[in-house]
Scaffold this motif. Structure first.
Motif, PDB file in Angstrom:
ATOM      1  N   LYS A  51      13.763 -12.137   5.456  1.00 62.23           N
ATOM      2  CA  LYS A  51      13.190 -13.455   5.757  1.00 62.23           C
ATOM      3  C   LYS A  51      14.250 -14.374   6.362  1.00 62.23           C
ATOM      4  CE  LYS A  51      10.491 -17.114   3.492  1.00 62.23           C
ATOM      5  NZ  LYS A  51       9.611 -17.327   4.596  1.00 62.23           N
ATOM      6  N   TYR A 100      10.959  -5.350   8.762  1.00 61.91           N
ATOM      7  CA  TYR A 100       9.946  -6.401   8.661  1.00 61.91           C
ATOM      8  C   TYR A 100      10.049  -7.115   7.324  1.00 61.91           C
ATOM      9  CZ  TYR A 100       7.736  -3.475  12.250  1.00 61.91           C
ATOM     10  OH  TYR A 100       7.483  -2.724  13.379  1.00 61.91           O
ATOM     11  N   GLU A 138       5.470 -10.350   4.913  1.00 59.16           N
ATOM     12  CA  GLU A 138       4.434 -11.081   5.653  1.00 59.16           C
ATOM     13  C   GLU A 138       4.213 -10.469   7.037  1.00 59.16           C
ATOM     14  OE1 GLU A 138       6.151 -13.328   2.455  1.00 59.16           O
ATOM     15  OE2 GLU A 138       7.162 -12.558   4.224  1.00 59.16           O
ATOM     16  N   GLU A 139       5.296 -10.122   7.707  1.00 63.11           N
ATOM     17  CA  GLU A 139       5.194  -9.483   9.030  1.00 63.11           C
ATOM     18  C   GLU A 139       4.507  -8.121   8.927  1.00 63.11           C
ATOM     19  OE1 GLU A 139       9.249 -11.256  11.092  1.00 63.11           O
ATOM     20  OE2 GLU A 139       9.348  -9.412   9.936  1.00 63.11           O
ATOM     21  N   TRP A 140       4.846  -7.380   7.878  1.00 64.61           N
ATOM     22  CA  TRP A 140       4.277  -6.041   7.703  1.00 64.61           C
ATOM     23  C   TRP A 140       2.770  -6.118   7.443  1.00 64.61           C
ATOM     24  CZ3 TRP A 140       4.948  -1.413   9.155  1.00 64.61           C
ATOM     25  CH2 TRP A 140       4.325  -0.342   8.518  1.00 64.61           C
ATOM     26  N   LYS A 167       0.696  -8.097   8.722  1.00 65.04           N
ATOM     27  CA  LYS A 167       0.043  -8.275  10.009  1.00 65.04           C
ATOM     28  C   LYS A 167       0.185  -7.043  10.905  1.00 65.04           C
ATOM     29  CE  LYS A 167       1.062 -13.181   9.911  1.00 65.04           C
ATOM     30  NZ  LYS A 167       2.002 -14.196  10.360  1.00 65.04           N
ATOM     31  N   LYS A 168       1.255  -6.298  10.724  1.00 60.28           N
ATOM     32  CA  LYS A 168       1.612  -5.201  11.620  1.00 60.28           C
ATOM     33  C   LYS A 168       1.100  -3.830  11.172  1.00 60.28           C
ATOM     34  CE  LYS A 168       4.681  -3.872  14.897  1.00 60.28           C
ATOM     35  NZ  LYS A 168       4.570  -4.338  16.261  1.00 60.28           N
TER      36      LYS A 168
END
Length: 90
Positions: free
Chosen positions: A49, A79, A82-84, A86-87
């Motif tokens: 982060k 990642y 939070e990014e993961w 979405k991904k």
């Protein structure tokens, strides 16, 4: 003539990443046909982060310096959780 085994396995690399990088999710693929010379990894960790991509890669490379030195190729994707979310594949 096949390359000698590096001594690094998908399981040992996953365990090391999970422990040292506080990873919540780790995927490790041995792309060398089982001889432990080429790995592709996905690392999901809250410690990424507020870090830019280069800082994340440097952190991973420094943390896994010993393991990476034993293999021919190491590819990483890092990642935050939070990014993961979405991904990740649905």
């Amino acid at each position: 003539m096949s390359a000698p085994h590096s001594g690094i396995t998908t399981e040992s690399l996953k365990e090391t990443i999970t422990e040292k990088l506080q990873a919540e999710h780790v995927e490790v693929v041995d792309q060398s046909g089982g001889c432990g010379q080429m790995f592709e990894v996905i690392i999901v960790s809250p410690i990424f982060k507020d870090k830019k991509l280069l800082a994340r890669h440097r952190l991973v490379n420094e943390t896994l310096k010993e393991e990476i030195s034993k293999v021919h190729a190491f590819s990483q994707k890092s990642y935050t959780p939070e990014e993961w979310e979405k991904k990740k594949p649905q």
